[in-house]
Design a protein around this motif. Structure first.
Motif, PDB file in Angstrom:
ATOM      1  N   ALA A   1      45.301  28.962  53.705  1.00 47.93           N
ATOM      2  CA  ALA A   1      44.156  29.658  53.117  1.00 47.93           C
ATOM      3  C   ALA A   1      43.607  28.886  51.923  1.00 47.93           C
ATOM      4  N   LEU A   2      44.490  28.410  51.067  1.00 47.00           N
ATOM      5  CA  LEU A   2      44.050  27.650  49.893  1.00 47.00           C
ATOM      6  C   LEU A   2      43.388  26.338  50.312  1.00 47.00           C
ATOM      7  N   ASP A   3      43.959  25.695  51.314  1.00 39.59           N
ATOM      8  CA  ASP A   3      43.382  24.432  51.786  1.00 39.59           C
ATOM      9  C   ASP A   3      42.036  24.652  52.461  1.00 39.59           C
ATOM     10  N   LEU A   4      41.877  25.795  53.127  1.00 38.80           N
ATOM     11  CA  LEU A   4      40.589  26.080  53.757  1.00 38.80           C
ATOM     12  C   LEU A   4      39.495  26.212  52.701  1.00 38.80           C
ATOM     13  N   ILE A   5      39.809  26.879  51.603  1.00 42.31           N
ATOM     14  CA  ILE A   5      38.822  27.017  50.527  1.00 42.31           C
ATOM     15  C   ILE A   5      38.462  25.637  49.979  1.00 42.31           C
ATOM     16  N   GLU A   6      39.461  24.764  49.863  1.00 42.88           N
ATOM     17  CA  GLU A   6      39.192  23.407  49.410  1.00 42.88           C
ATOM     18  C   GLU A   6      38.341  22.654  50.433  1.00 42.88           C
TER      19      GLU A   6
ATOM     20  N   GLU B   1      52.793  43.913  52.521  1.00 41.91           N
ATOM     21  CA  GLU B   1      53.706  42.989  51.836  1.00 41.91           C
ATOM     22  C   GLU B   1      53.153  41.562  51.881  1.00 41.91           C
ATOM     23  N   ARG B   2      52.612  41.163  53.001  1.00 42.09           N
ATOM     24  CA  ARG B   2      52.075  39.812  53.128  1.00 42.09           C
ATOM     25  C   ARG B   2      50.726  39.672  52.437  1.00 42.09           C
ATOM     26  N   TYR B   3      49.920  40.707  52.510  1.00 39.89           N
ATOM     27  CA  TYR B   3      48.623  40.661  51.829  1.00 39.89           C
ATOM     28  C   TYR B   3      48.804  40.414  50.334  1.00 39.89           C
ATOM     29  N   LYS B   4      49.793  41.051  49.738  1.00 38.29           N
ATOM     30  CA  LYS B   4      50.036  40.873  48.297  1.00 38.29           C
ATOM     31  C   LYS B   4      50.236  39.404  47.948  1.00 38.29           C
ATOM     32  N   VAL B   5      51.012  38.707  48.772  1.00 38.12           N
ATOM     33  CA  VAL B   5      51.308  37.298  48.503  1.00 38.12           C
ATOM     34  C   VAL B   5      50.034  36.459  48.604  1.00 38.12           C
ATOM     35  N   PHE B   6      49.247  36.704  49.651  1.00 33.21           N
ATOM     36  CA  PHE B   6      47.990  35.977  49.820  1.00 33.21           C
ATOM     37  C   PHE B   6      47.034  36.234  48.666  1.00 33.21           C
ATOM     38  N   ALA B   7      46.842  37.512  48.345  1.00 34.15           N
ATOM     39  CA  ALA B   7      45.882  37.881  47.303  1.00 34.15           C
ATOM     40  C   ALA B   7      46.259  37.260  45.960  1.00 34.15           C
ATOM     41  N   LYS B   8      47.550  37.290  45.633  1.00 34.27           N
ATOM     42  CA  LYS B   8      48.008  36.728  44.356  1.00 34.27           C
ATOM     43  C   LYS B   8      47.715  35.234  44.292  1.00 34.27           C
ATOM     44  N   ALA B   9      48.026  34.511  45.357  1.00 37.50           N
ATOM     45  CA  ALA B   9      47.834  33.062  45.364  1.00 37.50           C
ATOM     46  C   ALA B   9      46.353  32.684  45.356  1.00 37.50           C
ATOM     47  N   ILE B  10      45.548  33.385  46.155  1.00 38.03           N
ATOM     48  CA  ILE B  10      44.117  33.065  46.234  1.00 38.03           C
ATOM     49  C   ILE B  10      43.426  33.360  44.912  1.00 38.03           C
TER      50      ILE B  10
ATOM     51  N   ALA C   1      44.726  33.550  41.989  1.00 31.81           N
ATOM     52  CA  ALA C   1      45.219  32.690  40.911  1.00 31.81           C
ATOM     53  C   ALA C   1      44.448  31.373  40.873  1.00 31.81           C
ATOM     54  N   LYS C   2      44.145  30.826  42.021  1.00 33.63           N
ATOM     55  CA  LYS C   2      43.464  29.531  42.078  1.00 33.63           C
ATOM     56  C   LYS C   2      41.956  29.670  42.174  1.00 33.63           C
ATOM     57  N   TYR C   3      41.508  30.734  42.861  1.00 33.56           N
ATOM     58  CA  TYR C   3      40.072  30.950  43.051  1.00 33.56           C
ATOM     59  C   TYR C   3      39.745  32.401  42.707  1.00 33.56           C
ATOM     60  N   PRO C   4      39.665  32.721  41.410  1.00 31.12           N
ATOM     61  CA  PRO C   4      39.515  34.135  41.002  1.00 31.12           C
ATOM     62  C   PRO C   4      38.236  34.806  41.496  1.00 31.12           C
ATOM     63  N   ASP C   5      37.215  34.022  41.813  1.00 34.84           N
ATOM     64  CA  ASP C   5      35.952  34.622  42.257  1.00 34.84           C
ATOM     65  C   ASP C   5      35.883  34.810  43.773  1.00 34.84           C
TER      66      ASP C   5
ATOM     67  N   LEU D   1      46.053  49.512  49.864  1.00 39.50           N
ATOM     68  CA  LEU D   1      45.085  48.498  49.450  1.00 39.50           C
ATOM     69  C   LEU D   1      44.266  48.958  48.249  1.00 39.50           C
ATOM     70  N   LYS D   2      44.035  50.244  48.175  1.00 39.60           N
ATOM     71  CA  LYS D   2      43.329  50.777  47.005  1.00 39.60           C
ATOM     72  C   LYS D   2      44.167  50.594  45.744  1.00 39.60           C
ATOM     73  N   LYS D   3      45.471  50.832  45.857  1.00 47.67           N
ATOM     74  CA  LYS D   3      46.365  50.613  44.711  1.00 47.67           C
ATOM     75  C   LYS D   3      46.333  49.159  44.259  1.00 47.67           C
ATOM     76  N   LEU D   4      46.135  48.255  45.211  1.00 47.04           N
ATOM     77  CA  LEU D   4      46.127  46.820  44.914  1.00 47.04           C
ATOM     78  C   LEU D   4      44.749  46.316  44.495  1.00 47.04           C
ATOM     79  N   HIS D   5      43.801  47.241  44.368  1.00 51.33           N
ATOM     80  CA  HIS D   5      42.433  46.905  43.957  1.00 51.33           C
ATOM     81  C   HIS D   5      41.815  45.870  44.906  1.00 51.33           C
ATOM     82  N   ALA D   6      41.997  46.092  46.190  1.00 56.02           N
ATOM     83  CA  ALA D   6      41.429  45.202  47.204  1.00 56.02           C
ATOM     84  C   ALA D   6      39.910  45.144  47.060  1.00 56.02           C
ATOM     85  N   ASP D   7      39.349  44.001  47.414  1.00 56.23           N
ATOM     86  CA  ASP D   7      37.893  43.824  47.285  1.00 56.23           C
ATOM     87  C   ASP D   7      37.139  44.579  48.378  1.00 56.23           C
TER      88      ASP D   7
END
Length: 660
Positions: free
Chosen positions: A342-347, A388-397, A399-403, A426-432
């Motif tokens: 995911a991070l590499d795709l954004i790059e 559980e997996r979404y949390k990991v993705f959201a945190k990493a994305i 952190a590097k690409y806040p917008d 997802l609401k608790k996690l403030h999903a976009d």
């Protein structure tokens, strides 16, 4: 006395009938109060490689299994009509699959041995045939290595079912090392089910790979590009976004068969072919020849988004295979490669050309970033494993690409325990943005026009990412794209538009289907090897997407929004750039209804346009024979004072447009 009584009865019937017809629905629109901004992404398109939508469809390649990579049978799609494997001493020739010693994506090539001059043929059947058009020119490509040196030419012919030649060219493939060759053919006749025949001058052995045929007339004239007529239909929708590449195809039946974007970029000959997950999904619609060449890969999806003026929305695997199939999970401790993808795709999309993946994009001919703003994590996964997996993705994305705006999922259904659980977590996690999917009968769509009226405005935004009305008791296929389904969607979409402060993206699904190779119906666009057309559902989507406006207005009856009272549904917007008022009205009754709309708050010019979409029969459809049977008809319209008075036809969708 009897005749007086009869006249009184007739008078009563006529008066009552007239009163029923003339009874007006008094509506009100306040042009001075903007309720919410309508996002440019409000109406978009969702592409998934289902129904032969990519290879055999949007991607204009005409040869199936061009690099001999199909896993079950590497020669699938290729026919040797006069080869006899049981008498090698007398047959004219034979093709054998050879594996490359060192290979990344392209594993196989084909070795052809020509024994004599008895007319050995190697024929490719195409994707349910090849659609060629009279006087059109086609580019032929082949990579070859002439092992014996005694084969002088490769003869290439387009043929019909009776082996009549419809176009011909010749390639002098004499090089003793691998070399790419090109040639052109011009068709002398239109044929929807053509094939390509390859024969040889001389005897000996020759190795072949990447045998390819494309029309010259592709979208924007790009070599090896996209089918022009289909992209034009997409372009005409003026979509706000393009979601790709799926859909369930993202997940794969197993993790090994998931969609991996990095294998779909770079030189096309190095992209690894993968069996399509819809290959064996439905026992009654097996398509064992359904593979993905990835000639239409992530670079091409980004490029198409740019061509359409649409925001790209790539969806990536979250380490969960399709839960309707294996449900295989990547262990949490092994999730890093998925997150890195995911991070590499954004790059790849946004990085400068001196970044590793930005350089790949640059090397493919696009130094300018694609300006990716949205990314999807998972398709329609559900349950605690997804959260559980979404949390990991959201945190990493973040952190590097806040917008970066992350699209998450609420599962495959619009209600139920999994749906509720997903939304709560997802609401608790403030999903976009949370993606909702619903494939229901037309009544569900009519009954749910007010679905989002009561949603929490402080929670995540909504993406109605996959929806379509599925009429019951209708033959499988294009007949499901009938006026009843489209009308119910038009009514439901007034509710999407009325809640534009919450609903920021919407898309019908699936997008398209090959008439001779579909797994799922209904679909927005149907095509064969020659033609394509937009269904009446397409016409509804187009009327919304080309009239979305910039600001939401309230349209009410007795202070309440129209969500099905008396069979009426409505929404209203204004376009501050074009200075237009746009009112959408849907009458789902089988009788006409009169509507009077009081326009308040701003002056409106007295003359405008009215666009009507309707049909006499709810089971009517568009078709290859009558592609525009149900299509919008526009006419002039004039206000009566400050009011718009309309007679809404039975079972109709009307758009009223007036200059402010």
């Amino acid at each position: 006395m009897k005749w007086i009584f009869e006249k009184i009865l007739v008078f009563i019937v006529v008066v009552n009938a007239f009163a029923g017809f003339a009874q007006q629905n008094n509506l009100e629109v306040d042009l001075s109060k903007s309720v919410a901004k309508i996002q440019p992404t409000m109406y978009g398109i969702f592409f998934e490689d289902i129904n032969f939508a990519a290879d055999g469809g949007l991607y204009a390649e005409m040869i199936k299994n061009r690099s001999f990579e199909f896993t079950v049978n590497p020669l699938m799609g290729w026919i040797q009509p006069n080869s006899n494997r049981h008498s090698l001493n007398t047959n004219s020739g034979i093709a054998t699959i050879i594996k490359y010693a060192n290979s990344s994506g392209n594993h196989n090539y084909c070795r052809v041995k020509i024994n004599n001059d008895k007319g050995y043929e190697l024929i490719n059947e195409g994707f349910r045939g090849m659609g060629i058009k009279k006087d059109a020119t086609y580019n032929f490509y082949i990579s070859a290595l002439n092992k014996s040196g005694s084969i002088k030419n490769i003869i290439v012919q387009l043929i019909d079912k009776n082996k009549n030649v419809l176009g011909e060219t010749k390639v002098a493939a004499t090089s003793p090392v691998w070399k790419d060759y090109t040639a052109q053919l011009t068709a002398i006749k239109t044929e929807a089910n053509a094939q390509i025949k390859i024969t040889f001058e001389g005897t000996g052995e020759i190795d072949l790979d990447m045998v390819s045929l494309f029309p010259v007339d592709t979208w924007k004239g790009r070599k090896n590009g996209l089918r022009k007529d289909i992209v034009q239909l997409l372009y005409d929708l003026k979509p706000g976004f393009l979601r790709f590449p799926g859909g369930c195809i993202v997940e794969g039946r197993t993790l090994a068969r998931r969609y991996q974007w990095k294998k779909t970029v770079g030189p096309v000959e190095n992209r690894e072919v993968l069996v399509n997950r819809w290959n064996t999904e439905f026992a009654h619609k097996l398509t064992p020849d359904y593979y993905q060449s990835f000639g239409l890969g992530f670079f091409e999806y980004f490029q198409l988004s740019e061509d359409l003026g649409a925001e790209p929305l790539p969806i990536l695997s979250c380490g969960m295979a399709c839960q309707f199939n294996s449900g295989e999970l990547a262990p949490m401790e092994e999730l890093d490669p998925y997150v890195q993808d995911a991070l590499d795709l954004i790059e790849f999309a946004n990085g400068s050309t001196d970044t590793p993946w930005g350089k790949v994009r640059n090397d493919m001919g696009h130094p300018k970033p694609f300006n990716l703003k949205y990314i999807g994590v998972g398709n329609e996964q559900w349950g605690a494993d997804y959260i559980e997996r979404y949390k990991v993705f959201a945190k990493a994305i973040k952190a590097k690409y806040p917008d970066m705006i992350i699209v998450s999922g609420s599962g495959p259904s619009p209600d139920g325990d999994y749906f509720q659980y997903g939304w709560e977590e997802l609401k608790k996690l403030h999903a976009d943005i949370i993606d909702e999917h619903y494939y229901k009968d037309p009544k569900w769509f009519l009954d749910n026009a007010a679905r989002y009226d009561s949603y929490d405005r402080n929670g995540p935004k909504v993406f109605a990412g996959e929806y379509a009305a599925h009429p019951r008791g209708v033959k499988d296929g294009p007949q499901e794209n009938n006026w009843q389904a489209a009308l119910s969607e038009a009514a439901f979409m007034t509710g999407l538009e009325r809640n534009a402060d919450l609903v920021v993206m919407t898309s019908y699904a699936p997008l398209m289907a090959h008439i001779d190779a579909f797994q799922w119906a209904p679909d927005l666009i149907w095509f064969n090897n020659i033609d394509s057309y937009g269904t009446v559902n397409y016409q509804v989507q187009k009327m919304y997407s080309t009239n979305k406006g910039t600001d939401l207005l309230l349209i009410t009856k007795e202070g309440k929004p129209l969500t099905g009272q008396e069979g009426l549904y409505a929404s209203a917007v204004k376009d501050i750039n074009k200075r237009e008022l746009i009112i959408k009205l849907v009458n789902t009754k089988s009788s006409a209804q009169s509507v009077s709309i009081d326009l308040k708050g701003r002056k409106v010019k007295s003359k405008g346009t009215k666009t009507l979409l309707t049909s006499d029969n709810l089971v009517d459809v568009n078709s290859f024979e009558s592609p525009n049977k149900i299509s919008p008809v526009s006419s002039g319209f004039k206000l009566r004072g400050k009011k718009a008075i309309l007679n809404l036809e039975p079972n109709s969708f009307t758009i009223l447009k007036l200059s402010i």
